[in-house]
Design a protein around this motif. Structure first.
Motif, PDB file in Angstrom:
ATOM      1  N   GLY A 135      -6.731  -0.205   1.990  1.00  0.00           N
ATOM      2  CA  GLY A 135      -6.297  -0.467   3.355  1.00  0.00           C
ATOM      3  C   GLY A 135      -4.835  -0.832   3.348  1.00  0.00           C
ATOM      4  N   ALA A 136      -4.297  -1.024   4.533  1.00  0.00           N
ATOM      5  CA  ALA A 136      -2.887  -1.386   4.639  1.00  0.00           C
ATOM      6  C   ALA A 136      -2.665  -2.792   4.086  1.00  0.00           C
ATOM      7  CB  ALA A 136      -2.441  -1.329   6.099  1.00  0.00           C
ATOM      8  N   SER A 137      -1.407  -3.108   3.745  1.00  0.00           N
ATOM      9  CA  SER A 137      -1.068  -4.478   3.349  1.00  0.00           C
ATOM     10  C   SER A 137      -1.399  -5.405   4.508  1.00  0.00           C
ATOM     11  CB  SER A 137       0.425  -4.583   3.012  1.00  0.00           C
ATOM     12  OG  SER A 137       0.751  -3.759   1.932  1.00  0.00           O
TER      13      SER A 137
ATOM     14  N   ASP B 152       0.840  -1.183   0.000  1.00  0.00           N
ATOM     15  CA  ASP B 152       0.000   0.000   0.000  1.00  0.00           C
ATOM     16  C   ASP B 152       0.882   1.241   0.000  1.00  0.00           C
ATOM     17  OD1 ASP B 152       0.175   1.154   2.973  1.00  0.00           O
ATOM     18  OD2 ASP B 152       0.157  -1.044   3.067  1.00  0.00           O
ATOM     19  N   ALA B 153       0.288   2.386  -0.289  1.00  0.00           N
ATOM     20  CA  ALA B 153       1.063   3.613  -0.467  1.00  0.00           C
ATOM     21  C   ALA B 153       1.856   3.969   0.784  1.00  0.00           C
ATOM     22  CB  ALA B 153       0.122   4.766  -0.843  1.00  0.00           C
ATOM     23  N   SER B 154       1.253   3.792   1.948  1.00  0.00           N
ATOM     24  CA  SER B 154       1.933   4.150   3.191  1.00  0.00           C
ATOM     25  C   SER B 154       3.133   3.245   3.439  1.00  0.00           C
ATOM     26  CB  SER B 154       0.937   4.057   4.355  1.00  0.00           C
ATOM     27  OG  SER B 154       1.560   4.404   5.564  1.00  0.00           O
ATOM     28  N   THR B 155       2.950   1.943   3.250  1.00  0.00           N
ATOM     29  CA  THR B 155       4.049   1.004   3.454  1.00  0.00           C
ATOM     30  C   THR B 155       5.146   1.217   2.423  1.00  0.00           C
ATOM     31  OG1 THR B 155       2.484  -0.614   4.332  1.00  0.00           O
ATOM     32  CG2 THR B 155       4.629  -1.440   3.674  1.00  0.00           C
TER      33      THR B 155
ATOM     34  N   GLU C 189      -2.699   8.481  -0.009  1.00  0.00           N
ATOM     35  CA  GLU C 189      -1.570   8.155   0.864  1.00  0.00           C
ATOM     36  C   GLU C 189      -1.822   8.682   2.273  1.00  0.00           C
ATOM     37  OE1 GLU C 189       1.943   9.705  -0.933  1.00  0.00           O
ATOM     38  OE2 GLU C 189       1.749   8.498  -2.752  1.00  0.00           O
ATOM     39  N   TYR C 190      -2.383   9.872   2.350  1.00  0.00           N
ATOM     40  CA  TYR C 190      -2.572  10.502   3.662  1.00  0.00           C
ATOM     41  C   TYR C 190      -3.546   9.707   4.526  1.00  0.00           C
ATOM     42  CZ  TYR C 190      -3.688  13.827   7.311  1.00  0.00           C
ATOM     43  OH  TYR C 190      -3.874  14.419   8.530  1.00  0.00           O
ATOM     44  N   MET C 191      -4.631   9.210   3.913  1.00  0.00           N
ATOM     45  CA  MET C 191      -5.640   8.520   4.727  1.00  0.00           C
ATOM     46  C   MET C 191      -5.060   7.258   5.360  1.00  0.00           C
ATOM     47  SD  MET C 191      -8.114   6.810   1.863  1.00  0.00           S
ATOM     48  CE  MET C 191      -7.545   5.455   0.831  1.00  0.00           C
ATOM     49  N   LEU C 192      -4.149   6.587   4.637  1.00  0.00           N
ATOM     50  CA  LEU C 192      -3.519   5.394   5.208  1.00  0.00           C
ATOM     51  C   LEU C 192      -2.601   5.766   6.364  1.00  0.00           C
ATOM     52  CD1 LEU C 192      -2.733   3.424   1.926  1.00  0.00           C
ATOM     53  CD2 LEU C 192      -4.528   2.945   3.582  1.00  0.00           C
ATOM     54  N   ASP C 193      -1.874   6.877   6.195  1.00  0.00           N
ATOM     55  CA  ASP C 193      -1.054   7.347   7.305  1.00  0.00           C
ATOM     56  C   ASP C 193      -1.928   7.698   8.509  1.00  0.00           C
ATOM     57  OD1 ASP C 193       1.243   7.061   5.863  1.00  0.00           O
ATOM     58  OD2 ASP C 193       1.309   9.134   5.167  1.00  0.00           O
ATOM     59  N   ALA C 194      -3.051   8.346   8.225  1.00  0.00           N
ATOM     60  CA  ALA C 194      -3.913   8.822   9.305  1.00  0.00           C
ATOM     61  C   ALA C 194      -4.445   7.670  10.150  1.00  0.00           C
ATOM     62  CB  ALA C 194      -5.068   9.630   8.727  1.00  0.00           C
TER      63      ALA C 194
ATOM     64  N   LEU D 286     -10.426  -0.229   4.878  1.00  0.00           N
ATOM     65  CA  LEU D 286     -10.301  -1.172   5.984  1.00  0.00           C
ATOM     66  C   LEU D 286      -9.008  -0.924   6.740  1.00  0.00           C
ATOM     67  CD1 LEU D 286     -11.302  -4.539   4.219  1.00  0.00           C
ATOM     68  CD2 LEU D 286     -12.785  -2.997   5.512  1.00  0.00           C
ATOM     69  N   GLU D 287      -9.047  -1.191   8.046  1.00  0.00           N
ATOM     70  CA  GLU D 287      -7.821  -1.176   8.824  1.00  0.00           C
ATOM     71  C   GLU D 287      -7.526  -2.602   9.282  1.00  0.00           C
ATOM     72  OE1 GLU D 287      -8.158   1.276  12.264  1.00  0.00           O
ATOM     73  OE2 GLU D 287      -9.330  -0.177  13.382  1.00  0.00           O
ATOM     74  N   ARG D 288      -6.363  -2.772   9.882  1.00  0.00           N
ATOM     75  CA  ARG D 288      -5.947  -4.116  10.281  1.00  0.00           C
ATOM     76  C   ARG D 288      -7.011  -4.794  11.133  1.00  0.00           C
ATOM     77  NH1 ARG D 288      -0.854  -1.421  10.441  1.00  0.00           N
ATOM     78  NH2 ARG D 288       0.566  -2.334   8.936  1.00  0.00           N
ATOM     79  N   GLY D 289      -7.279  -6.025  10.771  1.00  0.00           N
ATOM     80  CA  GLY D 289      -8.315  -6.776  11.464  1.00  0.00           C
ATOM     81  C   GLY D 289      -9.597  -6.863  10.680  1.00  0.00           C
ATOM     82  N   GLY D 290      -9.633  -6.207   9.505  1.00  0.00           N
ATOM     83  CA  GLY D 290     -10.836  -6.255   8.698  1.00  0.00           C
ATOM     84  C   GLY D 290     -11.948  -5.373   9.234  1.00  0.00           C
ATOM     85  N   TYR D 291     -11.577  -4.291   9.934  1.00  0.00           N
ATOM     86  CA  TYR D 291     -12.558  -3.331  10.453  1.00  0.00           C
ATOM     87  C   TYR D 291     -12.753  -2.215   9.438  1.00  0.00           C
ATOM     88  CZ  TYR D 291     -12.133  -5.448  15.090  1.00  0.00           C
ATOM     89  OH  TYR D 291     -12.137  -6.321  16.147  1.00  0.00           O
ATOM     90  N   THR D 292     -14.005  -1.813   9.264  1.00  0.00           N
ATOM     91  CA  THR D 292     -14.292  -0.712   8.345  1.00  0.00           C
ATOM     92  C   THR D 292     -13.901   0.605   8.988  1.00  0.00           C
ATOM     93  OG1 THR D 292     -16.148  -1.947   7.430  1.00  0.00           O
ATOM     94  CG2 THR D 292     -16.068   0.415   6.960  1.00  0.00           C
TER      95      THR D 292
END
Length: 1463
Positions: A874-876, A315-318, A1087-1092, A1049-1055
């Motif tokens: 979402g993140a990798s 993902d862009a952040s990683t 990119e920003y939303m993943l960082d956020a 999505l964030e880690r854990g499959g949460y919306t």
């Protein structure tokens, strides 16, 4: 990573950044430190994220408890400590002057795929060509046309500098990186001068190979090792010696410290104990696997690193974190780093010191990143401020995408690669580069501080005892030990294969022991003892045949790790042997114990341990034999072909079928080079040298029986024992005499000859493996050119039309892209309100893990409306692919809960057919062309009502839209990564999905322009009413705005968010800003939303989890309301029960026609596969016929006819070993296609069979011709009609063998497991067919059922009865049983009653001495005692056919219900 860090002072004093032209904007020390501190702050703040699961990590998603990791403290303190200890730095600047790379083939060269007919024509030169390919690499190539793919270019990269290499696919980025990394094997020639700290490329490759490394785009790992094991192995081979470690730091402590640093640096500590996995083995996610690849290369501690699109799948952040990590390590450790990236965002681009732009292998820019955009704008290209700089630079080299400034066009702007190159060479940037290069070269030649420090550091890196000239950090024995541990772990963790191999071996031993149970010490037990010894040895030795596919499938990993200089390739061979010893020794010990004692061989400890030792040595020698072939050959079919050349001779010349003294003299030499014969003779000498036999039963001539009672009950002076070694009048035969007379064996040879020669063969094969791996490895397949199918009249016309339309579109594309980039058009989806809408509510997904279940998705809600393009991000490792799989109904393990509805109604059986899913893995029929692959999808997935012409026309549109015009006839397996990705998407688009299009990371692996074209095309589809849901990584702001809606999505499959994105992403920005994450206007919101939300290493913004924020938000409530509205609107419309109720779009017979045609073409284009089968049949038949040329009417010739026909039963074994890998690979494609309901399992199974039939028929005819005519078959009553009947038998056996191989393949999960079943099945079938163990001698238990159910029983009954019926037998002089009649009696008087009762004939009935008795008078007398009848031959042959039909039915049923596709 910090074991030999750069001395900061040295870096600052000698980087010579002051020499750089002002036009270059390098990352100076102050800037580097500022970035370093920024990243440090991100890394050292401990995450406040809650742990969402207590059940452990999962292969697809883990939930780490993040710990603080101070990168600066780690690296800087390590630097300081190393400087204080006087440890030398390793600074390696790279200069290249006039670097040019050429490949074989002229300018317009096209390589066409080899087909079966061409392979047959070349067959006469097969061995010569194979031998020539081995030695030709060592001879200079003369008069071979070559084509440059990198034209002469020059440049310099100093220690501490990062160079970004940009270009469209095919521009030469990967080739340039490989050339810099000194990987030159796949190219015709690499010319020019490349120097590393002043050291030339030849010396660097010889002594410092591991200091210059290349990370390829694909992730190649051992799937059954964990992440920690994978990285620990790399570290164990690269841990520095004591001189380059801090005092008191052990090797183990160093490895553990660096392992933890790598895991934390790339945010994958939670995956440490998870399998790496691959497309077959469930493991870490794709993004996490990419980070494992990155970590593995970082573990090499090389100082020149070349990274080829290493952010693919991240993902862009990683991706940004990874490149920032490279930036820090480059600055602090003094590395020289080259990186090629597709879709590099502005944040990544700004981290580089220099940028190189390539266009068709020509260097069109090399200089400052900040000045690059301005340079191209001054050339006359249009300024595109909304496009990222990397995308803009790449676009300027793409004729399809570049745009000229107002008033400019191709006539006054350098547009061709040559013109752009000349423009650059005339620019100040080129002058500055040459000036910098010249100064740096002079500096390297005069000062040599870096070079001397580098040489010293590499020397100090080596472990004690490693040669100064060795390029390896670890010595040879250390490499072997490290590899042995790794290979042992790999075998131990592959539990399924381990359990299967032990289980099958044990069952096989029980079957063999049961077949030869408790052999008597009588004449009847003599031959069967030899049989059980032969069978036990042969089965265990040929079990090593499974080494062939293993050696070949592991070659890519070997090449990669050898290029990292982790170990010498030959070390792997020795390690494989050592790691396998515990498993094979235990397995064979169990096997030998069971067979030995159940068969009743000599109950003597010394005899047993000798038996086990010799049998195990035989196994090791054959294991080495097969491994040599696996290492010398480039693919399985070549290895199989070579194996088939030797294996029949190895079996035949053991001395079991034909005794030594009866072998033809001109083939006798094969006996002496056969490893197995030494084992067999040793085993026979061990057994028979300790026993004696009592002659009784059928071995006494003449004897009582069948109503005759006149002869003595024990052997008298007028009777003879026909067993080898018998003496007249004696009933006891010494085992030594039996061996000496019958086999010419001497028990004295057991230890002095046979044992020593076996050891010699093992050593020979081991040495040969070492030589093969280090010096004779087949060249890797070149990725520099593609293979094409020869065009026919239709495709030639279509290609010309595509080229014409491509030229016409150039101007149109420019206008279209300009309009898209300059305008923001409001999209109206209300026109598609009448179409169906897909919704999902409360989706939860649980997978089984050790100790319970793990939840991967948590209450996911959303919808995809017609006419909209929805991004799933979402993140990798956040569960994006998992979510897509669940929604697309592709999961077949775990538990899914929640509602997935179409217009408020449950999804029906036609859902899979109404959707299309472009998966992350590009799985296609490798021998098809691009056009054929897309047509196949269109023919079978578009409705049958659409005409073939319309489908073909639509495919041409797809080829054009995906810009595959030049590759329309390219063979799929020769395509590059990005072309395969476009094909994957094209295959799905060709189906015209009516409901929904799913795409999993469609832009990963594509360059920026290809990604833009793809998303632009998806946008067009959406605007026409298509509903699209796709995961996407690293989208630019321009790409991101093409989407209507986002599911985050964030880690854990949460919306975290579901809703509109809005123009300029204003809706998403507003949502983030309301909760404390204010996105700056010049930052890409994707990119920003993943960082956020804390997707990368950095902590999230805010003190609340974003998933909790979402559940409390009005947007969440609005989503629920919208889903309810969609359902109500859908339910208000009447359900359409008439349309699309069929599972498949086309009728069964049309499916069969299309699939069978593709299979036939695939086999035709797989000459290695089909020609190998023909080759094997030809040579086996030839090798069997040569010892049996022109058979006559003697008793021995009768026996040879039986042996020859028995070889027919070997054909299924050959077919099985070859068919299983092909079937399993084809099943992979079927599984992918079946999930889209393209065609039925019955069609797959039948097409596989139909594809095999023509070649099986041809092979059967070739085998038959070379069997019946050279051996002079057809001399019995059946005559020539009988030889025709033999052809029918061989044909049915061939078909049975094909389907038996398919049965095993369809019932097993992998090639490695499938080949384990082959020895077991073949031994059972050949043992209980009534010939190996004669029917009268067979234990009644087996005779009552297994004998009757055995298809080989029918094969031998039909063939033997036909060949031997009415065949007159005339014994040779040495074949008679000679005995004296009583005084005053003729031979007829004494033995006449015996002959009448038992058959055979007396050669001299009227003589009164030396009666000569021949056991058989006619062939019928041989087979009738084996329960075979000539009258039943037609019944028997149709029973064989029935077995063939039964196998096919099993394949069909198993194809439907058993697919081994766990996802």
């Amino acid at each position: 990573m910090s074991d030999t860090p750069a001395d900061t002072v040295t870096l600052r004093e000698h980087s010579s950044r002051e020499d750089v032209s002002p036009n270059h904007d390098h990352v100076d020390i102050a800037e580097a430190e500022a970035q370093f501190h920024a990243l440090e702050r991100r890394l050292t703040v401990e995450s406040l994220k809650r742990s969402k699961s207590k059940l452990g990590e999962d292969a697809e998603k883990g939930f780490p408890e993040e710990s603080a990791f101070n990168l600066r403290e780690y690296l800087q303190s390590s630097n300081d400590a190393h400087q204080a200890a006087g440890i030398a730095h390793k600074h390696v600047g790279v200069v290249w002057q006039n670097l040019q790379v050429e490949i074989f083939g002229g300018l317009d060269f096209k390589a066409y795929i080899t087909t079966f007919d061409v392979a047959v024509l070349r067959s006469g030169l097969t061995l010569f060509m194979w031998f020539w390919t081995l030695i030709s690499a060592y001879f200079p190539k003369k008069n071979v046309p070559t084509t440059p793919i990198i034209h002469k270019e020059s440049g310099v990269a100093k220690p501490g500098e990062m160079v970004l290499v940009l270009g469209c696919p095919g521009s030469g980025c990967s080739t340039f990186l490989k050339a810099i990394a000194n990987q030159r094997g796949e190219y015709a020639e690499v010319s020019g001068d490349v120097r590393y700290a002043g050291i030339d490329a030849r010396e660097m490759a010889k002594f410092y190979k591991g200091e210059v490394v290349y990370n390829e785009e694909d992730d190649i790992h051992i799937a059954t090792l964990t992440v920690a094991q994978t990285l620990s192995f790399a570290l164990s081979t690269k841990t520095p010696g004591p001189k380059n470690r801090l005092p008191g730091v052990s090797r183990k402590a160093f490895q553990q410290e660096v392992l933890q640093m790598l895991l934390k640096m790339l945010n994958i500590p939670h995956t440490a104990n998870t399998l790496v996995g691959d497309e077959f083995v469930r493991g870490v996610s794709g993004g996490e696997r990419k980070r494992v690849s990155i970590s593995e290369m970082m573990a090499t501690r090389a100082r020149v690193q070349c990274w080829d699109n290493s952010t693919r799948g991240l993902d862009a952040s990683t991706a940004l974190d990874f490149v920032k990590g490279l930036r820090v390590m480059t600055d602090v450790l003094g590395q020289t780093t080259f990186v090629s990236l597709y879709q590099a965002g502005e944040g990544i681009y700004d981290l580089f010191d220099k940028v190189m732009v390539l266009d068709h292998g020509r260097q069109v820019y090399f200089g400052s990143p900040s000045a690059a955009r301005g340079y191209f704008e001054t050339l006359g290209f249009r300024s595109l401020p909304r496009q990222s700089t990397a995308d803009y630079l790449t676009g300027c080299t793409d004729p399809n995408e570049r745009q000229f400034a107002p008033g400019r066009d191709a006539s006054n702007v350098p547009s061709t690669p040559e013109a752009l190159e000349q423009a650059y060479l005339k620019s100040s940037f080129a002058a500055d580069m040459f000036d910098e290069l010249e100064k740096y070269v002079i500096k390297m030649e005069t000062e040599k501080e870096d070079q001397e420090a580098f040489r010293k550091a590499v020397l100090d890196d080596k472990k004690r005892g490693v040669s100064k000239k060795s390029p390896y950090t670890l010595g040879y024995t250390g490499q072997i030990w490290a590899l042995t541990k790794r290979q042992f772990q790999q075998r131990l963790q592959d539990r399924f294969q381990l359990i299967t191999s032990f289980t099958l071996s044990t069952i096989l031993a029980l079957v063999l022991g049961g077949a030869y149970f408790s052999l008597p010490l009588t004449a009847q037990g003599a031959f069967t003892r030899g049989s059980v010894i032969f069978a036990a040895m042969l089965v265990s030795a040929l079990d090593a045949f499974g080494e062939l596919p293993t050696q070949i499938t592991g070659r890519r990993i070997l090449r990669k790790q050898a290029s990292y200089c982790l170990y010498r390739p030959s070390a792997l061979s020795l390690a494989n042997t050592l790691a396998d010893l515990p498993f094979s020794a235990v397995r064979l010990f169990i096997y030998d114990v069971i067979v030995y004692f159940m068969a009743g061989l000599v109950y003597n400890a010394g005899a047993f341990w000798t038996f086990h030792l010799i049998n195990y040595l035989a196994f090791l020698s054959m294991q080495g034999f097969f491994r040599v072939f696996g290492q010398l050959c480039s693919n399985f079919d070549q290895a199989f072909r070579l194996g088939s050349f030797f294996v029949p001779n190895i079996i035949f010349y053991v001395g079991y079928m034909v005794p030594i003294q009866k072998m033809k003299r001109w083939l006798f030499w094969i006996f002496y080079i056969d490893p197995m014969q030494y084992a067999y003779s040793a085993l026979m000498e061990n057994e028979f040298g300790r026993i004696s036999f009592e002659c009784d039963g059928n071995y006494v001539v003449p004897r009582n029986g069948n109503g005759v009672t006149k002869y003595p009950l024990t052997i008298g002076p007028n009777q003879v024992c026909t067993l080898f070694g018998a003496t007249q009048g004696s009933s006891i035969i010494s085992g030594k005499d039996y061996l000496n007379t019958g086999y010419s064996y001497s028990t004295a040879d057991l230890w002095r000859r046979n044992f020593l020669v076996l050891i010699g063969w093992i050593i020979f094969f081991m040495v040969f493996q070492i030589i093969a791996l280090d010096y004779l490895q087949p060249a890797p397949p070149s990725s520099s050119f593609r293979t094409f199918a020869k065009p026919n009249k239709e495709t030639r016309k279509l290609n010309e039309e595509l080229r014409r339309r491509k030229e016409e579109k150039l101007a149109l594309n420019e206008k279209e892209k300009t309009a898209l980039m300059d305008s923001k058009v409001a999209r109206d989806t209300s026109t598609f309100a009448d179409r169906q809408t897909f919704t999902w509510e409360g989706i939860n997904y649980f997978v089984p893990v050790a100790g319970g279940q793990l939840q991967l998705l948590h209450d996911v809600y959303g919808y995809v409306k017609p006419g909209t393009l929805t991004a799933l991000m979402g993140a990798s490792g956040a569960g994006k692919t998992t979510c897509l799989d669940v929604l697309a109904q592709r999961k077949n393990i775990g538990v899914v809960s929640g509602n997935m509805l179409v217009d408020g109604r449950p999804i029906g059986q036609d859902f899979a057919r109404g959707t299309a899913y472009a998966e992350q893995q590009d799985v296609h029929e490798g021998t098809a062309t691009v056009r054929e692959a897309m047509r196949f999808s269109a023919y079978l997935r578009q409705p049958a009502s659409v005409s073939k012409e319309d489908k073909d026309a639509y495919v041409e549109e797809m080829i054009e839209l995906l810009e595959l015009q030049d590759l329309a006839d390219a063979i799929v397996y020769s395509l590059g990564v990005e072309a395969r990705k476009r094909l994957t998407i094209g295959v799905e688009l060709a189906s015209k999905p009516e409901l929904l299009l799913f795409l999993d990371e469609p832009t990963s692996g594509l360059d920026a322009q290809s990604a833009w074209n793809l998303v632009r095309f998806l946008r067009k589809l959406a605007d026409q009413g298509q509903a699209i849901l796709c995961t996407i990584h690293q989208p630019s702001s321009l790409l991101f705005e093409s989407f209507d809606r986002l599911l985050l999505l964030e880690r854990g499959g949460y919306t975290v968010y579901f809703g509109d994105i809005g123009a300029d992403s204003h809706v998403l920005r507003s949502y983030l800003a309301r909760h404390g994450a204010q996105c700056p206007p010049n930052v890409n919101p994707a990119e920003y939303m993943l960082d956020a939300i804390g997707a990368g290493i950095a902590p999230r913004i805010g003190d609340r989890d974003w998933a909790e924020i979402w559940l409390d938000s009005p947007e969440y409530k609005k989503t629920i309301e919208e889903i309810d509205t969609i359902k109500q609107r859908g339910l208000s419309r009447p359900a359409d029960n008439q349309v699309h109720t069929l599972t498949y779009a086309t009728p069964y017979w049309y499916q069969l026609q299309v699939v069978a045609k593709r299979t036939a073409v695939a086999f035709w284009r797989s000459p290695d596969y089909v020609f190998t089968r023909l080759f094997v049949h030809l040579f086996i038949s030839l090798f069997v016929s040569l010892p049996f040329l022109q058979l006559g009417h003697s008793s021995r010739d009768l026996q040879y006819r039986v042996f020859s026909l028995f070889w027919v039963t070997v054909l299924p074994a050959i077919l099985m070993n070859q068919i299983e890998p092909m079937f399993i690979l084809n099943r992979r494609i079927f599984i992918r296609e079946a999930s889209s309901r393209i065609y039925s399992p019955e069609v797959f199974a039948l097409s596989q069979l139909l594809g095999e039939m023509p070649y099986s028929t041809l092979c059967a005819i070739v085998y038959w011709v070379l069997m019946v005519y050279p051996q002079h078959f057809g001399q019995g009553s059946a005559g020539l009609n009988g030889t025709g009947f033999q052809l029918l038998v061989i044909l049915f056996v061939e078909y049975f063998g094909v389907t038996l191989g398919q049965v095993i393949a369809v019932l097993t999960p992998s090639i490695q497991v499938a080949v384990l079943f082959n020895p077991f099945i073949m031994v059972v079938l050949t043992t209980f067919c009534g010939v190996t163990i004669p029917y009268p001698s067979m234990i009644s238990f087996w005779r009552s059922w297994l004998y009757e159910l055995n298809p080989f029983t029918r094969v031998l009954a039909a063939s033997l009865s036909t060949e031997l019926h009415g065949l007159e037998i005339r014994c040779q002089s040495d074949e008679f049983a000679v005995f004296p009649p009583p005084t005053d009696q003729t031979c007829q008087d004494w033995a006449g009653d015996f002959v009448t009762a038992f058959g055979g004939y007396l050669d001299n009935p009227n003589d009164t001495s030396s009666c000569r008795y021949c056991q058989y008078k006619v062939g019928d007398e041989f087979y009738t005692q084996l329960n075979i009848s000539y009258d039943n031959r037609w019944r028997d042959v149709w029973i064989i056919f029935a077995f063939f039909v039964f196998n096919f039915i099993v394949v069909v049923v198993a194809s439907r219900y058993l697919r081994y596709a766990r996802r």
